[in-house]
Design a protein around this motif. Structure first.
Motif, PDB file in Angstrom:
ATOM      1  N   ALA A  12       0.821  -1.212   0.000  1.00 16.66           N
ATOM      2  CA  ALA A  12       0.000   0.000   0.000  1.00 16.66           C
ATOM      3  C   ALA A  12       0.855   1.262   0.000  1.00 16.66           C
ATOM      4  O   ALA A  12       0.535   2.251  -0.679  1.00 16.66           O
ATOM      5  N   SER A  13       1.947   1.251   0.760  1.00 19.19           N
ATOM      6  CA  SER A  13       2.791   2.450   0.825  1.00 19.19           C
ATOM      7  C   SER A  13       3.395   2.780  -0.536  1.00 19.19           C
ATOM      8  O   SER A  13       3.553   3.961  -0.879  1.00 19.19           O
ATOM      9  N   ASP A  14       3.701   1.766  -1.336  1.00 19.72           N
ATOM     10  CA  ASP A  14       4.223   2.017  -2.681  1.00 19.72           C
ATOM     11  C   ASP A  14       3.167   2.685  -3.554  1.00 19.72           C
ATOM     12  O   ASP A  14       3.475   3.579  -4.353  1.00 19.72           O
ATOM     13  N   ILE A  15       1.930   2.240  -3.425  1.00 21.18           N
ATOM     14  CA  ILE A  15       0.834   2.813  -4.222  1.00 21.18           C
ATOM     15  C   ILE A  15       0.627   4.274  -3.857  1.00 21.18           C
ATOM     16  O   ILE A  15       0.470   5.131  -4.737  1.00 21.18           O
ATOM     17  N   VAL A  16       0.634   4.580  -2.570  1.00 21.84           N
ATOM     18  CA  VAL A  16       0.415   5.967  -2.131  1.00 21.84           C
ATOM     19  C   VAL A  16       1.567   6.858  -2.585  1.00 21.84           C
ATOM     20  O   VAL A  16       1.348   7.976  -3.073  1.00 21.84           O
ATOM     21  N   ARG A  17       2.801   6.373  -2.449  1.00 26.87           N
ATOM     22  CA  ARG A  17       3.948   7.180  -2.880  1.00 26.87           C
ATOM     23  C   ARG A  17       3.933   7.411  -4.384  1.00 26.87           C
ATOM     24  O   ARG A  17       4.242   8.503  -4.862  1.00 26.87           O
ATOM     25  N   ALA A  18       3.575   6.370  -5.144  1.00 25.41           N
ATOM     26  CA  ALA A  18       3.611   6.468  -6.604  1.00 25.41           C
ATOM     27  C   ALA A  18       2.488   7.331  -7.160  1.00 25.41           C
ATOM     28  O   ALA A  18       2.557   7.754  -8.317  1.00 25.41           O
ATOM     29  N   ALA A  19       1.466   7.594  -6.348  1.00 25.18           N
ATOM     30  CA  ALA A  19       0.309   8.351  -6.836  1.00 25.18           C
ATOM     31  C   ALA A  19       0.679   9.764  -7.256  1.00 25.18           C
ATOM     32  O   ALA A  19       0.050  10.343  -8.144  1.00 25.18           O
ATOM     33  N   GLY A  20       1.672  10.344  -6.598  1.00 27.51           N
ATOM     34  CA  GLY A  20       2.107  11.688  -6.966  1.00 27.51           C
ATOM     35  C   GLY A  20       1.216  12.797  -6.446  1.00 27.51           C
ATOM     36  O   GLY A  20       1.436  13.970  -6.767  1.00 27.51           O
ATOM     37  N   GLN A  21       0.209  12.453  -5.661  1.00 29.86           N
ATOM     38  CA  GLN A  21      -0.690  13.437  -5.072  1.00 29.86           C
ATOM     39  C   GLN A  21      -1.384  12.793  -3.877  1.00 29.86           C
ATOM     40  O   GLN A  21      -1.384  11.566  -3.752  1.00 29.86           O
ATOM     41  N   PRO A  22      -1.971  13.602  -2.987  1.00 33.96           N
ATOM     42  CA  PRO A  22      -2.707  13.020  -1.857  1.00 33.96           C
ATOM     43  C   PRO A  22      -3.885  12.178  -2.333  1.00 33.96           C
ATOM     44  O   PRO A  22      -4.449  12.416  -3.407  1.00 33.96           O
ATOM     45  N   VAL A  23      -4.226  11.194  -1.544  1.00 31.05           N
ATOM     46  CA  VAL A  23      -5.411  10.369  -1.802  1.00 31.05           C
ATOM     47  C   VAL A  23      -6.590  11.043  -1.111  1.00 31.05           C
ATOM     48  O   VAL A  23      -6.622  11.138   0.114  1.00 31.05           O
ATOM     49  N   ASP A  24      -7.540  11.533  -1.889  1.00 30.80           N
ATOM     50  CA  ASP A  24      -8.680  12.235  -1.303  1.00 30.80           C
ATOM     51  C   ASP A  24      -9.633  11.274  -0.602  1.00 30.80           C
ATOM     52  O   ASP A  24     -10.247  11.641   0.399  1.00 30.80           O
ATOM     53  N   LEU A  25      -9.756  10.060  -1.120  1.00 30.66           N
ATOM     54  CA  LEU A  25     -10.612   9.053  -0.499  1.00 30.66           C
ATOM     55  C   LEU A  25      -9.993   7.680  -0.713  1.00 30.66           C
ATOM     56  O   LEU A  25      -9.706   7.296  -1.845  1.00 30.66           O
ATOM     57  N   MET A  26      -9.766   6.970   0.383  1.00 32.03           N
ATOM     58  CA  MET A  26      -9.335   5.581   0.310  1.00 32.03           C
ATOM     59  C   MET A  26     -10.428   4.719   0.907  1.00 32.03           C
ATOM     60  O   MET A  26     -10.841   4.912   2.046  1.00 32.03           O
ATOM     61  N   LYS A  27     -10.908   3.763   0.129  1.00 33.23           N
ATOM     62  CA  LYS A  27     -11.938   2.837   0.593  1.00 33.23           C
ATOM     63  C   LYS A  27     -11.330   1.436   0.641  1.00 33.23           C
ATOM     64  O   LYS A  27     -10.786   0.945  -0.349  1.00 33.23           O
ATOM     65  N   LEU A  28     -11.398   0.819   1.820  1.00 31.58           N
ATOM     66  CA  LEU A  28     -10.849  -0.517   2.019  1.00 31.58           C
ATOM     67  C   LEU A  28     -11.956  -1.473   2.432  1.00 31.58           C
ATOM     68  O   LEU A  28     -12.564  -1.312   3.486  1.00 31.58           O
TER      69      LEU A  28
END
Length: 217
Positions: free
Chosen positions: A127-143
């Motif tokens: 998950a940390s790789d996905i968040v870092r690679a996004a290049g912007q904040p995640v406005d909504l994460m649904k798990l």
């Protein structure tokens, strides 16, 4: 009716489910966050694709949709492929990059539960790789990932990346005897960066980034 009343009195999870349905949570609460064309949504565990499809039409955010079960992912592909702002990935989220055995059980299919049944090897992404690679904040994460929410959130908290997630909606699951203890540690970690907006225990809950915490990007 009598049995249900007894169960309502004795079973806290049953009460939470009933309260969620009474509040029409699926329709009213899961998507109740501000989004626009610059927003980013991570939908982990999209199953049939309903949430990804619905949230993609709320302000046209970019949606990263993850589903590890190959059968479910391919079944939802025609629906999500028709939405240009949705990127579909037939992989799940966890705290490592690699593979795991997923046991099929419809919307309860899981890599975490010890259960018998048809199984398949699936891909998981850190998950940390996905968040870092996004290049912007995640406005909504649904798990909604049948137990993998524990390693996902433990990973993001340990890596100091929850400050990149503005709104988190998560369904915690009772996987084994450690679930309550792990939940308590995660909730304590989330409280450092987020405020609990609402909670239906082990059904759904939402955490919002504190005003005092700003995403780094």
């Amino acid at each position: 009716m009598g049995f249900n009343l007894i169960r309502f009195a004795l079973d806290p999870h049953y009460r939470a489910v009933k309260r969620w349905k009474l509040a029409k949570g699926d329709e009213r609460l899961l998507t109740d966050v501000p989004l626009d064309g610059n927003s980013l949504v991570v939908d982990a565990g999209f199953y049939k694709g309903d949430f990804s499809a619905r949230i993609s039409q709320k302000g046209s955010p970019k949606v990263l949709a993850f589903e590890p079960a190959p059968e479910f992912c391919e079944r939802a592909r025609p629906l999500l492929a028709a939405m240009p702002n949705v990127t579909l990935d037939c992989a799940g989220l966890s705290d490592f990059n690699g593979t795991a055995k997923l046991v099929y059980d419809n919307d309860g299919s899981s890599t975490q539960r010890q259960q018998e049944g048809k199984s398949v090897e699936v891909q998981l992404r850190r998950a940390s790789d996905i968040v870092r690679a996004a290049g912007q904040p995640v406005d909504l994460m649904k798990l909604n990932i049948e137990g993998d929410e524990y390693p996902v959130l433990e990973n993001l908290i340990a890596e100091g990346l929850m400050g990149e997630v503005r709104h988190l909606v998560v369904q915690f699951h009772l996987i084994d005897k450690t679930s309550h203890e792990r939940y308590a540690r995660i909730a304590d970690g989330l409280s450092k960066t987020h405020e609990l907006a609402w909670r239906y225990p082990f059904v759904w809950e939402r955490w919002d980034l504190r005003d005092s915490v700003s995403p780094s990007r």
